[in-house]
Design a protein around this motif. Structure first.
Motif, PDB file in Angstrom:
ATOM      1  N   TYR A  86       0.842  -1.203   0.000  1.00  0.00           N
ATOM      2  CA  TYR A  86       0.000   0.000   0.000  1.00  0.00           C
ATOM      3  C   TYR A  86       0.877   1.252   0.000  1.00  0.00           C
ATOM      4  N   LEU A  87       1.898   1.243   0.847  1.00  0.00           N
ATOM      5  CA  LEU A  87       2.832   2.369   0.916  1.00  0.00           C
ATOM      6  C   LEU A  87       3.542   2.558  -0.416  1.00  0.00           C
ATOM      7  N   GLY A  88       3.925   1.450  -1.045  1.00  0.00           N
ATOM      8  CA  GLY A  88       4.624   1.522  -2.318  1.00  0.00           C
ATOM      9  C   GLY A  88       3.764   2.053  -3.442  1.00  0.00           C
ATOM     10  N   VAL A  89       2.548   1.549  -3.551  1.00  0.00           N
ATOM     11  CA  VAL A  89       1.634   2.026  -4.605  1.00  0.00           C
ATOM     12  C   VAL A  89       1.373   3.520  -4.441  1.00  0.00           C
ATOM     13  N   CYS A  90       1.132   3.947  -3.215  1.00  0.00           N
ATOM     14  CA  CYS A  90       0.824   5.357  -2.955  1.00  0.00           C
ATOM     15  C   CYS A  90       2.038   6.263  -3.113  1.00  0.00           C
ATOM     16  N   SER A  91       3.234   5.669  -3.167  1.00  0.00           N
ATOM     17  CA  SER A  91       4.442   6.481  -3.385  1.00  0.00           C
ATOM     18  C   SER A  91       4.597   6.880  -4.843  1.00  0.00           C
ATOM     19  N   GLY A  92       3.808   6.243  -5.723  1.00  0.00           N
ATOM     20  CA  GLY A  92       3.951   6.497  -7.151  1.00  0.00           C
ATOM     21  C   GLY A  92       2.852   7.347  -7.759  1.00  0.00           C
ATOM     22  N   GLN A 133     -11.214   5.268  -1.741  1.00  0.00           N
ATOM     23  CA  GLN A 133     -11.606   3.869  -1.523  1.00  0.00           C
ATOM     24  C   GLN A 133     -10.966   2.904  -2.537  1.00  0.00           C
ATOM     25  N   PRO A 134      -9.636   2.892  -2.615  1.00  0.00           N
ATOM     26  CA  PRO A 134      -9.000   1.954  -3.540  1.00  0.00           C
ATOM     27  C   PRO A 134      -8.885   0.551  -2.943  1.00  0.00           C
ATOM     28  N   LEU A 135      -8.888  -0.426  -3.798  1.00  0.00           N
ATOM     29  CA  LEU A 135      -8.495  -1.788  -3.433  1.00  0.00           C
ATOM     30  C   LEU A 135      -7.230  -2.098  -4.200  1.00  0.00           C
ATOM     31  N   ILE A 136      -6.229  -2.605  -3.501  1.00  0.00           N
ATOM     32  CA  ILE A 136      -4.969  -2.965  -4.146  1.00  0.00           C
ATOM     33  C   ILE A 136      -4.827  -4.478  -4.116  1.00  0.00           C
ATOM     34  N   LEU A 137      -4.572  -5.057  -5.262  1.00  0.00           N
ATOM     35  CA  LEU A 137      -4.353  -6.497  -5.382  1.00  0.00           C
ATOM     36  C   LEU A 137      -2.934  -6.742  -5.880  1.00  0.00           C
ATOM     37  N   ASP A 138      -2.165  -7.489  -5.106  1.00  0.00           N
ATOM     38  CA  ASP A 138      -0.817  -7.884  -5.505  1.00  0.00           C
ATOM     39  C   ASP A 138      -0.827  -9.385  -5.742  1.00  0.00           C
ATOM     40  N   ASP A 165     -13.702   1.579   6.817  1.00  0.00           N
ATOM     41  CA  ASP A 165     -14.461   2.774   7.178  1.00  0.00           C
ATOM     42  C   ASP A 165     -13.862   3.509   8.375  1.00  0.00           C
ATOM     43  N   ASN A 166     -13.163   2.757   9.249  1.00  0.00           N
ATOM     44  CA  ASN A 166     -12.549   3.383  10.432  1.00  0.00           C
ATOM     45  C   ASN A 166     -11.146   3.908  10.147  1.00  0.00           C
ATOM     46  N   ASN A 167     -10.813   3.975   8.831  1.00  0.00           N
ATOM     47  CA  ASN A 167      -9.501   4.465   8.373  1.00  0.00           C
ATOM     48  C   ASN A 167      -8.340   3.574   8.795  1.00  0.00           C
ATOM     49  N   GLU A 168      -8.642   2.333   9.114  1.00  0.00           N
ATOM     50  CA  GLU A 168      -7.593   1.347   9.361  1.00  0.00           C
ATOM     51  C   GLU A 168      -7.391   0.511   8.104  1.00  0.00           C
ATOM     52  N   LEU A 169      -6.116   0.206   7.814  1.00  0.00           N
ATOM     53  CA  LEU A 169      -5.800  -0.548   6.604  1.00  0.00           C
ATOM     54  C   LEU A 169      -6.106  -2.030   6.814  1.00  0.00           C
ATOM     55  N   HIS A 170      -6.906  -2.574   5.918  1.00  0.00           N
ATOM     56  CA  HIS A 170      -7.213  -4.006   5.951  1.00  0.00           C
ATOM     57  C   HIS A 170      -6.283  -4.719   4.978  1.00  0.00           C
ATOM     58  N   PHE A 176       4.575   0.349  -9.150  1.00  0.00           N
ATOM     59  CA  PHE A 176       5.131   0.404  -7.797  1.00  0.00           C
ATOM     60  C   PHE A 176       4.382  -0.566  -6.890  1.00  0.00           C
ATOM     61  N   GLY A 177       5.121  -1.127  -5.931  1.00  0.00           N
ATOM     62  CA  GLY A 177       4.521  -2.082  -5.016  1.00  0.00           C
ATOM     63  C   GLY A 177       5.403  -2.323  -3.808  1.00  0.00           C
ATOM     64  N   LEU A 178       5.655  -3.586  -3.514  1.00  0.00           N
ATOM     65  CA  LEU A 178       6.392  -3.952  -2.309  1.00  0.00           C
ATOM     66  C   LEU A 178       7.795  -3.375  -2.282  1.00  0.00           C
ATOM     67  N   ARG A 179       8.498  -3.460  -3.394  1.00  0.00           N
ATOM     68  CA  ARG A 179       9.872  -2.930  -3.454  1.00  0.00           C
ATOM     69  C   ARG A 179       9.898  -1.450  -3.134  1.00  0.00           C
ATOM     70  N   GLU A 180       8.942  -0.715  -3.688  1.00  0.00           N
ATOM     71  CA  GLU A 180       8.890   0.729  -3.454  1.00  0.00           C
ATOM     72  C   GLU A 180       8.476   1.043  -2.020  1.00  0.00           C
ATOM     73  N   GLY A 181       7.583   0.216  -1.475  1.00  0.00           N
ATOM     74  CA  GLY A 181       7.236   0.382  -0.067  1.00  0.00           C
ATOM     75  C   GLY A 181       8.434   0.160   0.831  1.00  0.00           C
TER      76      GLY A 181
END
Length: 306
Positions: free
Chosen positions: A122-128, A134-139, A152-157, A293-298
């Motif tokens: 998530y950190l990696g994708v958002c770095s790019g 409300q995105p869903l990221i699938l790796d 909804d509680n702003n916690e990352l699932h 971008f993904g895990l490496r970038e995160g």
């Protein structure tokens, strides 16, 4: 904690199919400049489903790759480094031996959990780029697949599933252009994910890792891969199905002739596409946004913040 300007760091992602290095300048959790990057396909997780261990050939090949990465790190005088290993090393009975061998080559590895893997992705994708609301990221990885979204509680699932393209290639022979194999794999994947539910408020479906980036490259008929064009590229479900049919109907030894096909992914892209399509079906969306971008970038962002 945000990073300062010109903060140079490195991230290494030891995946089940490939090992990837990035050296970059990071500022405020964004990658501002890529100084150096390298990727090697080693299929580290080959046959792990059957044997439970990392096989000698991909084990040694991967250690040699890491030794080469160490030379690159020395060349650029990088001190802040985060190296992460995912499902292959996490699950292998000889994972500790791999960690020790890497250490002897100058690389300190952290074996991360599926949950931490998802957080770094998530950190990696958002770095790019801006992932939108409300995105869903699938790796879709070689040994596992992660589904990540903000609740909804702003916690990352984050949820990690023990299914990936290398594992699927060990179960099904995707080198054959067989409709029967395609149908059996599709049924297996559907059954595997039958209990997975996705919130109905997802507004942006983002796919990262090699299957997704190769789909984008094929759709653009790239003769030379350009991550700038791939990052943020949008592709429809219909186009993905069209590419799937094109790949599996093409003889294996001719698939590299398809413009944009990543060498070493001629068979792996098939189960990767099937996994993407199965998760996409659980949303009301028809368009996939591709992230290079993904895990490496995160990992590099996390290293810069250390």
């Amino acid at each position: 904690m945000s990073t300062k300007k010109n903060n140079i760091a490195a991230g290494i992602d030891i995946g089940s199919n490939s090992i990837r290095l990035i050296i970059a300048e990071v500022e405020n959790n964004k990658i501002k400049n890529i100084i150096y990057q390298e990727k090697a396909t080693t299929r580290l997780a080959a046959n792990i489903n059957k044997t439970g261990i990392l096989q000698e050939e991909p084990f040694n090949k991967s250690i040699n790759v890491l030794a080469g990465f160490r030379k690159a790190l020395n060349k650029y005088n990088v001190e802040k480094i985060k190296t992460v290993a995912t499902s292959a090393v996490r699950e292998a009975a000889n994972g500790k031996e791999f960690i020790n061998a890497a250490k002897n080559s100058g690389i300190e590895i952290s074996i991360i959990s599926g949950k931490e893997e998802g957080m770094l992705e998530y950190l990696g994708v958002c770095s790019g780029f801006d992932a939108g609301r409300q995105p869903l990221i699938l790796d879709v990885g070689g040994g596992s697949s992660e589904i990540i979204y903000m609740q909804d509680n702003n916690e990352l699932h984050t949820e990690s599933h023990k299914i990936g393209v290398v594992k699927m290639a060990d179960m099904f022979d995707f080198q054959k252009s067989s409709t029967e194999i395609l149908e059996k794999c599709s049924a297996y994947i559907k059954e595997f994910f039958k209990d997975v539910t996705i919130p109905n408020n997802i507004q942006n479906f983002i796919a990262t890792a090699g299957t997704a980036t190769t789909l984008a490259a094929i759709d653009m008929e790239m003769t030379e891969y350009d991550y700038n064009k791939v990052n943020g590229y949008k592709i429809t479900k219909e186009k993905v199905i069209e590419i799937l049919n094109k790949v599996y109907s093409t003889p294996y030894n001719k698939r590299l002739e398809i413009k944009g096909m990543d060498k070493g992914r001629e068979d792996l892209i098939i189960p990767g596409i099937l996994i993407i399509l199965e998760i996409l079906k659980k949303t009301n969306l028809n368009i996939i946004t591709v992230s290079d971008f993904g895990l490496r970038e995160g990992a590099v962002v996390r290293a810069a913040n250390s």
